[in-house]
Write a protein that holds these residues in place. Structure first.
Motif, PDB file in Angstrom:
ATOM      1  N   ALA A  89       0.843  -1.190   0.000  1.00 55.60           N
ATOM      2  CA  ALA A  89       0.000   0.000   0.000  1.00 55.60           C
ATOM      3  C   ALA A  89       0.881   1.243   0.000  1.00 55.60           C
ATOM      4  CB  ALA A  89      -0.916   0.004   1.217  1.00 55.60           C
ATOM      5  N   CYS A 135      -0.200  -4.132   3.890  1.00 58.25           N
ATOM      6  CA  CYS A 135      -0.912  -2.891   4.181  1.00 58.25           C
ATOM      7  C   CYS A 135      -1.038  -2.742   5.693  1.00 58.25           C
ATOM      8  CB  CYS A 135      -2.291  -2.874   3.525  1.00 58.25           C
ATOM      9  SG  CYS A 135      -3.455  -4.093   4.190  1.00 58.25           S
ATOM     10  N   SER A 139      -3.522   3.556   8.290  1.00 54.27           N
ATOM     11  CA  SER A 139      -2.251   3.918   7.677  1.00 54.27           C
ATOM     12  C   SER A 139      -1.521   4.989   8.482  1.00 54.27           C
ATOM     13  CB  SER A 139      -2.476   4.393   6.243  1.00 54.27           C
ATOM     14  OG  SER A 139      -3.073   5.673   6.212  1.00 54.27           O
TER      15      SER A 139
END
Length: 374
Positions: A89, A135, A139
């Motif tokens: 990601a 990922c 985030s």
């Protein structure tokens, strides 16, 4: 002699364990887990930590490592060898990108970065040697929330493994294996240990064969965590549920305060109704949104410096998740290994500040932020 039965596991501060004779050594190899040989291969304290994290994540087995970076390394090597390709990601911890770009590339493992919007449509990024997608549940540093179920279905549709860094969310909020992830990893340094006094990591597998592979990698590469830091991590983990609840409550109130402050251009926190993945975060986090947030000041280093110099409760400390609050600057610390183009695309500019909201009385945190932003 009176038998001693400690309530808390003692610290087995030893590098090696004794054997009575050759038969005892043979038992070690014939019956894995029956006894200990050498602390790089396993130690009661590191095994206790691995088992505790495994229970939290409802996995088939886990390994404790010397750092979060070691956990990422072990997770990737579980599925990859020279010539393989990894999808990652684009919104990812800078250390993960550095590992892929600087070291695994040197070993013949290549990587491509997938924009957040494309994580559920991977076909354009696939190569014949693609093995996995890496990922984060939330985030770093923009707190985008991945739909883990959708990501797992997309990966498995193409024969890929899904590896999830669950450091920000913790298993107290989200358990990625339940959504179909194949491996879940943590920087135990952060929320699991929780007191900014340990450097450690952990990886948990959904399948028993992957758990066995993780243990082999940890042993052969010497990634094993020391007894003392394992013991400290286990002690911290016992209060995870209480600490995370306090982190979440404080962070939500801080995010609301910053969202209304005239000096703040934007706030990135999944608990705000205006966050693009607010509903998803609500569902995956059980009504809580974590203790991390980022906000944007003017893109002026002097303005950021003034905030850092005046804040007393959010010292500039480039890590996160301790019981004491802190702030960090992704552009110059955690994400400095990214290229200028990558940072620009993600919006990681000089004005972006990340807060790790601790468990102090929240009124003290809000008062400090108010005076620091004046």
């Amino acid at each position: 002699m009176t038998q001693i039965t400690p309530k808390i596991t003692p610290i087995y501060q030893t590098s090696v364990f004794k054997f009575e004779d050759l038969d005892a050594v043979q038992q070690y190899f014939d019956e894995p887990g029956s006894r200990y040989l050498y602390s790089r291969n396993g130690n009661p304290n590191s095994d206790e930590l691995a088992e505790a994290v495994n229970r939290w994540e409802s996995g088939a087995g886990a390994v404790a490592t010397g750092s979060g970076m070691a956990a990422i390394f072990a997770a990737l090597l579980t599925y990859c060898q020279a010539g393989d390709h990894v999808l990652c990601a684009a919104d990812i911890y800078g250390g993960s990108a550095a590992l892929l770009n600087l070291e695994l590339a040197r070993l013949g493992i290549t990587a491509s970065y997938v924009p957040f919007e494309a994580l559920y449509g991977l076909r354009p990024y696939l190569q014949s040697t693609t093995r996995l997608l890496l990922c984060e549940t939330m985030s770093n540093p923009l707190l985008r929330v991945v739909d883990l179920g959708a990501a797992a279905r997309e990966c498995h549709r193409h024969g890929l493994k899904l590896v999830v860094d669950n450091t920000f969310a913790t298993p107290a909020l989200t358990q990625p294996l339940a959504y179909g992830a194949d491996l879940v990893l943590h920087s135990v340094t952060k929320y699991l240990a929780g007191h900014s006094d340990v450097t450690a990591g952990a990886v948990v597998a959904r399948a028993a064969e992957d758990a066995a592979r993780l243990r082999q990698i940890g042993t052969v590469f010497g990634l094993t965590l020391s007894p003392m830091e394992s013991w400290l991590s286990v002690r911290g983990l016992k209060t995870l549920r209480l600490r995370v609840a306090a982190h979440c409550e404080n962070a939500w109130l801080v995010a609301e305060f910053l969202d209304e402050h005239p000096a703040v251009a934007a706030v990135y926190y999944p608990g705000l109704p205006t966050h693009p993945q607010h509903a998803l975060a609500l569902a995956q986090g059980g009504g809580r949104y974590g203790g991390m947030l980022s906000f944007r000041l003017a893109d002026d280093a002097a303005a950021v410096n003034r905030f850092m110099q005046h804040s007393e409760r959010f010292p500039f400390a480039p890590s996160l998740a301790g019981v004491d609050s802190s702030c960090s600057h992704p552009l110059t610390t955690s994400h400095r290994a990214l290229t200028d183009a990558q940072r620009a695309e993600l919006g990681i500019t000089v004005g972006l500040v990340r807060l790790s909201v601790g468990i102090e009385p929240v009124e003290e945190l809000l008062a400090d932020l108010a005076q620091a932003l004046e």
